[in-house]
Design a protein around this motif. Structure first.
Motif, PDB file in Angstrom:
ATOM      1  N   GLU A  13      70.436  -9.443 -22.339  1.00 41.46           N
ATOM      2  CA  GLU A  13      70.719  -8.625 -21.163  1.00 41.46           C
ATOM      3  C   GLU A  13      71.093  -9.496 -19.972  1.00 41.46           C
ATOM      4  N   GLY A  14      72.064  -9.014 -19.202  1.00 37.98           N
ATOM      5  CA  GLY A  14      72.469  -9.705 -17.995  1.00 37.98           C
ATOM      6  C   GLY A  14      72.659  -8.740 -16.842  1.00 37.98           C
ATOM      7  N   ILE A  15      72.813  -9.314 -15.641  1.00 44.89           N
ATOM      8  CA  ILE A  15      73.067  -8.518 -14.444  1.00 44.89           C
ATOM      9  C   ILE A  15      74.554  -8.589 -14.151  1.00 44.89           C
ATOM     10  N   LEU A  16      75.187  -7.440 -13.978  1.00 47.17           N
ATOM     11  CA  LEU A  16      76.613  -7.422 -13.673  1.00 47.17           C
ATOM     12  C   LEU A  16      76.876  -8.177 -12.365  1.00 47.17           C
ATOM     13  N   LEU A  17      77.866  -9.043 -12.388  1.00 44.37           N
ATOM     14  CA  LEU A  17      78.153  -9.858 -11.213  1.00 44.37           C
ATOM     15  C   LEU A  17      78.566  -8.994 -10.024  1.00 44.37           C
TER      16      LEU A  17
ATOM     17  N   ASP B 201      83.463  -8.427 -29.592  1.00 45.56           N
ATOM     18  CA  ASP B 201      82.907  -7.080 -29.383  1.00 45.56           C
ATOM     19  C   ASP B 201      81.425  -7.161 -29.042  1.00 45.56           C
ATOM     20  N   GLY B 202      81.046  -8.201 -28.286  1.00 46.39           N
ATOM     21  CA  GLY B 202      79.628  -8.489 -28.079  1.00 46.39           C
ATOM     22  C   GLY B 202      78.895  -7.527 -27.175  1.00 46.39           C
ATOM     23  N   ILE B 203      79.592  -6.861 -26.245  1.00 44.73           N
ATOM     24  CA  ILE B 203      78.915  -5.983 -25.294  1.00 44.73           C
ATOM     25  C   ILE B 203      78.562  -4.668 -25.981  1.00 44.73           C
ATOM     26  N   THR B 204      77.285  -4.354 -25.995  1.00 48.53           N
ATOM     27  CA  THR B 204      76.830  -3.130 -26.662  1.00 48.53           C
ATOM     28  C   THR B 204      76.682  -1.964 -25.707  1.00 48.53           C
ATOM     29  N   SER B 205      76.371  -2.239 -24.428  1.00 48.61           N
ATOM     30  CA  SER B 205      76.187  -1.123 -23.496  1.00 48.61           C
ATOM     31  C   SER B 205      76.227  -1.609 -22.052  1.00 48.61           C
ATOM     32  N   ILE B 206      76.701  -0.737 -21.169  1.00 49.06           N
ATOM     33  CA  ILE B 206      76.649  -0.945 -19.724  1.00 49.06           C
ATOM     34  C   ILE B 206      75.652   0.058 -19.173  1.00 49.06           C
ATOM     35  N   LEU B 207      74.610  -0.422 -18.528  1.00 48.99           N
ATOM     36  CA  LEU B 207      73.543   0.445 -18.050  1.00 48.99           C
ATOM     37  C   LEU B 207      73.791   0.855 -16.594  1.00 48.99           C
ATOM     38  N   PRO B 208      73.314   2.017 -16.189  1.00 47.96           N
ATOM     39  CA  PRO B 208      73.580   2.523 -14.835  1.00 47.96           C
ATOM     40  C   PRO B 208      72.879   1.746 -13.731  1.00 47.96           C
TER      41      PRO B 208
END
Length: 233
Positions: A217-221, A167-174
């Motif tokens: 934080e990472g960049i969505l592929l 459950d590591g992903i806390t948020s997807i940013l716009p």
């Protein structure tokens, strides 16, 4: 809300890992390398996308300015070390090393303040290295909040490490970013972030300080793919 989410995830690591999951991880590790200078100074992590094309962060290679000339110049002294692992007795392997293409090393890039990536061309001899594999990627499906996230990385320049967070992903940013609780460290920039199926879904690039700790934080592929897909077809 974010603080509660992160604290809740601190105790959510899996009690057991399926051996099949680990075996898949070993296979995926064949695509990951440590980026270093010719003198051995660690720069970050990267992974092979296709044939001789490697993805890492722009800031890992950033030269004196944001120009293509500066980035090309800084890439001339980069060494890629694949298969850098800790073996029995605590000894580390030398792995296999490659240079970037010396004539046209930069295929495409986006500066740190945008998508912070660099798509690099590796010298052709990597095509003959059967032990090195391309990463399997998911360009079309975006990860969702609450999903597991696993990162293969070279934290602090050490031999490759595996960080797993349920459950590591806390948020997807716009703005094309994803935030997660999965552990990283200096030297992890440019690491591939995998979903539960061991497909790369993001490129790790930063750690953000919060009053209660840190968030990674990472960049969505998928965001990167829209800019580089012509080079992968």
């Amino acid at each position: 809300t974010e603080e509660l989410q992160l604290q809740g995830r601190s105790d959510s690591e899996p009690d057991f890992l399926d051996v099949g999951f680990l075996m898949q991880g070993i296979q995926r590790a064949a695509s990951v390398c440590r980026l270093e200078t010719l003198t051995g100074r660690t720069l970050g992590t990267g992974f092979l996308l296709k044939k001789n094309l490697l993805l890492t962060n722009y800031h890992v290679l950033q030269g004196e300015d944001s120009s293509l000339e500066s980035l090309t110049s800084s890439s001339q002294n980069v060494l890629l070390r694949f298969g850098y692992f800790t073996m029995g007795g605590g000894q580390t392997t030398d792995g296999q090393t490659f240079r970037l293409d010396q004539s046209q090393p930069i295929v495409h890039y986006s500066p740190t303040e945008k998508l912070d990536y660099a798509l690099l061309r590796v010298e052709n001899k990597i095509k003959g290295a059967s032990e090195i594999k391309n990463a399997e990627c998911d360009f079309e499906v975006s990860p969702k909040q609450g999903m597991d996230l696993t990162i293969l990385q070279h934290p602090e320049g050490e031999a490759m490490k595996l960080a797993v967070s349920r459950d590591g992903i806390t948020s997807i940013l716009p703005n094309g970013l994803v935030q997660y609780a999965t552990k990283t460290a200096g030297g992890s920039s440019g690491s591939p972030c995998f979903n539960e199926d061991w497909k790369v879904v993001a490129l790790h690039h930063a750690e953000r300080s919060r009053s209660f700790g840190v968030i990674r934080e990472g960049i969505l592929l998928g965001s990167i793919y829209r800019e580089i897909k012509e080079h992968l077809d």
